[in-house]
Design a protein around this motif. Structure first.
Motif, short mmCIF file in Angstrom:
data_model
loop_
_atom_site.label_atom_id
_atom_site.label_comp_id
_atom_site.label_asym_id
_atom_site.label_seq_id
_atom_site.Cartn_x
_atom_site.Cartn_y
_atom_site.Cartn_z
N PRO A 149 17.08 7.06 -7.64
CA PRO A 149 18.19 6.32 -6.58
C PRO A 149 17.36 5.35 -5.60
O PRO A 149 18.06 4.21 -5.49
N THR A 150 16.37 5.83 -5.18
CA THR A 150 15.47 4.91 -4.33
C THR A 150 15.11 3.46 -4.79
O THR A 150 15.07 2.46 -4.32
N LEU A 151 14.69 3.63 -6.16
CA LEU A 151 14.25 2.51 -6.84
C LEU A 151 15.50 1.31 -6.84
O LEU A 151 15.14 -0.03 -6.84
N THR A 152 16.72 1.69 -6.99
CA THR A 152 17.74 0.80 -7.01
C THR A 152 17.85 0.05 -5.86
O THR A 152 17.83 -1.00 -5.72
N ILE A 153 17.90 0.73 -4.62
CA ILE A 153 18.06 -0.01 -3.15
C ILE A 153 16.77 -0.78 -2.89
O ILE A 153 16.68 -1.80 -2.22
N ALA A 154 15.63 -0.16 -3.46
CA ALA A 154 14.25 -1.01 -3.17
C ALA A 154 14.52 -2.34 -3.88
O ALA A 154 14.00 -3.31 -3.27
N GLY A 155 15.26 -2.28 -5.26
CA GLY A 155 15.23 -3.61 -5.87
C GLY A 155 16.02 -4.73 -4.95
O GLY A 155 15.73 -5.68 -4.95
N VAL A 156 17.16 -4.07 -4.54
CA VAL A 156 18.00 -4.87 -3.65
C VAL A 156 17.25 -5.33 -2.37
O VAL A 156 17.56 -6.69 -1.97
N LEU A 157 16.74 -4.60 -1.76
CA LEU A 157 15.98 -4.92 -0.59
C LEU A 157 15.12 -6.02 -0.83
O LEU A 157 15.03 -6.95 -0.11
N PHE A 158 14.37 -5.74 -1.89
CA PHE A 158 13.16 -6.63 -2.07
C PHE A 158 13.80 -8.06 -2.60
O PHE A 158 13.21 -9.15 -1.83
N GLY A 159 14.95 -8.40 -3.17
CA GLY A 159 15.48 -9.29 -3.41
C GLY A 159 15.98 -10.06 -2.13
O GLY A 159 16.34 -11.34 -2.20
N GLU A 160 16.06 -9.42 -1.12
CA GLU A 160 16.79 -10.03 0.16
C GLU A 160 15.60 -10.31 1.06
O GLU A 160 15.75 -10.88 2.16
N LEU A 161 14.20 -9.99 0.78
CA LEU A 161 13.24 -10.35 1.62
C LEU A 161 13.05 -11.47 2.16
O LEU A 161 12.75 -12.01 3.24
N ILE A 162 13.65 -12.49 1.16
CA ILE A 162 13.12 -13.94 1.65
C ILE A 162 14.16 -14.35 2.69
O ILE A 162 13.59 -15.01 3.64
N LEU A 191 3.82 -12.71 3.23
CA LEU A 191 4.52 -11.96 4.32
C LEU A 191 5.60 -11.19 3.68
O LEU A 191 5.84 -9.82 4.24
N ALA A 192 6.42 -11.42 2.64
CA ALA A 192 7.36 -10.50 2.12
C ALA A 192 6.85 -9.42 1.39
O ALA A 192 7.30 -8.34 1.48
N GLY A 193 5.82 -9.69 0.45
CA GLY A 193 5.08 -8.64 -0.01
C GLY A 193 4.59 -7.54 0.87
O GLY A 193 4.61 -6.24 0.57
N LEU A 194 3.70 -7.96 1.73
CA LEU A 194 3.16 -6.94 2.94
C LEU A 194 4.22 -6.29 3.51
O LEU A 194 4.15 -5.21 3.88
N GLY A 195 5.24 -6.83 3.84
CA GLY A 195 6.28 -6.26 4.58
C GLY A 195 7.22 -5.31 3.65
O GLY A 195 7.36 -4.33 4.33
N PHE A 196 7.35 -5.45 2.51
CA PHE A 196 7.92 -4.62 1.69
C PHE A 196 6.99 -3.33 1.44
O PHE A 196 7.54 -2.08 1.50
N THR A 218 7.44 -6.86 11.95
CA THR A 218 8.85 -7.15 12.14
C THR A 218 9.67 -7.19 11.01
O THR A 218 11.07 -6.81 10.88
N LEU A 219 9.06 -7.49 9.85
CA LEU A 219 9.88 -7.50 8.52
C LEU A 219 10.08 -6.31 7.99
O LEU A 219 11.22 -5.85 7.38
N ALA A 220 9.03 -5.53 8.19
CA ALA A 220 8.98 -4.01 7.47
C ALA A 220 10.07 -3.00 8.03
O ALA A 220 10.60 -2.42 7.35
#
Length: 325
Positions: free
Chosen positions: A232-245, A103-108, A181-183
């Motif tokens: 710059p997008t890569l940085t925020i992407a890492g933060v958001l992916f870490g918060e996906l759980i 779910l998290a992978g597809l949502g991201f 919903t997650l995306a």
């Protein structure tokens, strides 16, 4: 190599700090999960038997002793046992994690597609009103609560239109609404950072040179602007992916899906501290690992870091890489 070791050490410190803060906060919760479960008169357990159960779980020790015992167990892969089910915490998490990971992978992935679509369409749009409308979408998305969006999608597409069943649905079909919903909320900050980065890169002199050579706007965006705006997008992407759980927990609860969200809900209601501790540490580990990977990717993408002069990760200034027309 020294950069990688330094970042790995910082990641380990963050993980230990997250574990410590979680342990202290959970210890401060009122009530005793073991007493809540085993003092039920229907179980017919005596006070001595309940005390033996407390000893087996280590609940009779001081909080300091429990801390070191728990930390030592985590270091060796022993997350303890659930006070609600009596099964190993790692087993519970291991059974629930695959569904949440999918779910998290597809949502991201969907969030990235939405973010790129908003950024590219708003940049290439020939109409000012359309550009403004597209750029306003992330602000709307980020303001929408996850649980409210989930309920809205169920009401419209499942109960109203009947397009996507949520009861006895095929596993693939059952993922459609939860993934959306997650995306949607995750795509908002991605799109905002990407749009701003694209606007900044387009003002750089090398973009003017490429345009002067006759390159089309779409070619300039794909070949010259996009790759510089991605840093710059890569940085925020890492933060958001870490918060996906965390987002997946709410989404799974709304849709009644089996996963980390379900066992988290049950652990909270029964004050199952070992399970809650394990889930929080798992979320922190995901966050730390993803951001560590992002940090290690920066020297690959940013030549300045390979020369040892590290630029702040939070900087929005991209590394300009001119593409020949």
């Amino acid at each position: 190599m020294s950069y990688a070791l330094r970042r790995a050490g910082q990641a380990a410190i963050v993980l230990i700090a997250a574990f410590t803060a979680t342990f202290i906060l959970l210890q401060l919760l009122p009530g005793d999960a073991i007493l809540i479960k085993y003092q039920d008169p229907s179980l017919g357990l005596s006070a001595d038997q309940i005390e033996q159960i407390r000893i087996a779980y280590g609940a009779d020790s001081s909080w300091w002793e429990q801390y070191w015992a728990t930390l030592s167990g985590y270091a060796t892969g022993d997350f303890g046992y659930s006070t609600q089910y009596g099964t190993p915490v790692l087993q519970l998490i291991g059974e629930a994690l695959p569904a949440t990971a999918v779910l998290a992978g597809l949502g991201f992935a969907l969030a990235a597609v939405i973010a790129f679509a908003i950024a590219f369409l708003s940049t290439l749009s020939p109409f000012g009103w359309l550009r403004q409308g597209l750029q306003a979408l992330p602000g709307v998305f980020v303001a929408v609560p996850v649980f409210w969006l989930g309920i809205l999608l169920i009401q419209v597409f499942s109960f109203g239109l009947g397009w996507v069943p949520i009861v006895a649905a095929d596993p693939a079909v059952g993922l459609i609404l939860p993934v959306i919903t997650l995306a949607v909320p995750i795509s908002a900050p991605l799109a905002q950072i990407l749009v701003r980065s694209i606007d900044e890169v387009q003002l750089q002199p090398f973009v003017t040179v490429v345009r002067a050579k006759g390159a089309s706007p779409s070619w300039v965006l794909r070949r010259s602007v996009a790759r510089n705006a991605l840093l710059p997008t890569l940085t925020i992407a890492g933060v958001l992916f870490g918060e996906l759980i965390g987002g997946a927990v709410v989404t799974e609860t709304v849709y009644g899906r089996t996963g980390i969200g379900r066992i988290t809900e049950q652990a909270v209601s029964s004050q199952d501290i070992p399970v809650l501790q394990g889930i929080v540490v798992l979320a922190a580990l995901t966050f730390v690992v993803v951001n560590l990977v992002v940090d290690l990717l920066y020297p690959v993408l940013d030549p300045r870091l390979r020369r040892g002069s590290r630029a702040p990760r939070t900087s929005s200034a991209p590394v300009l890489q001119e593409a020949s027309a």
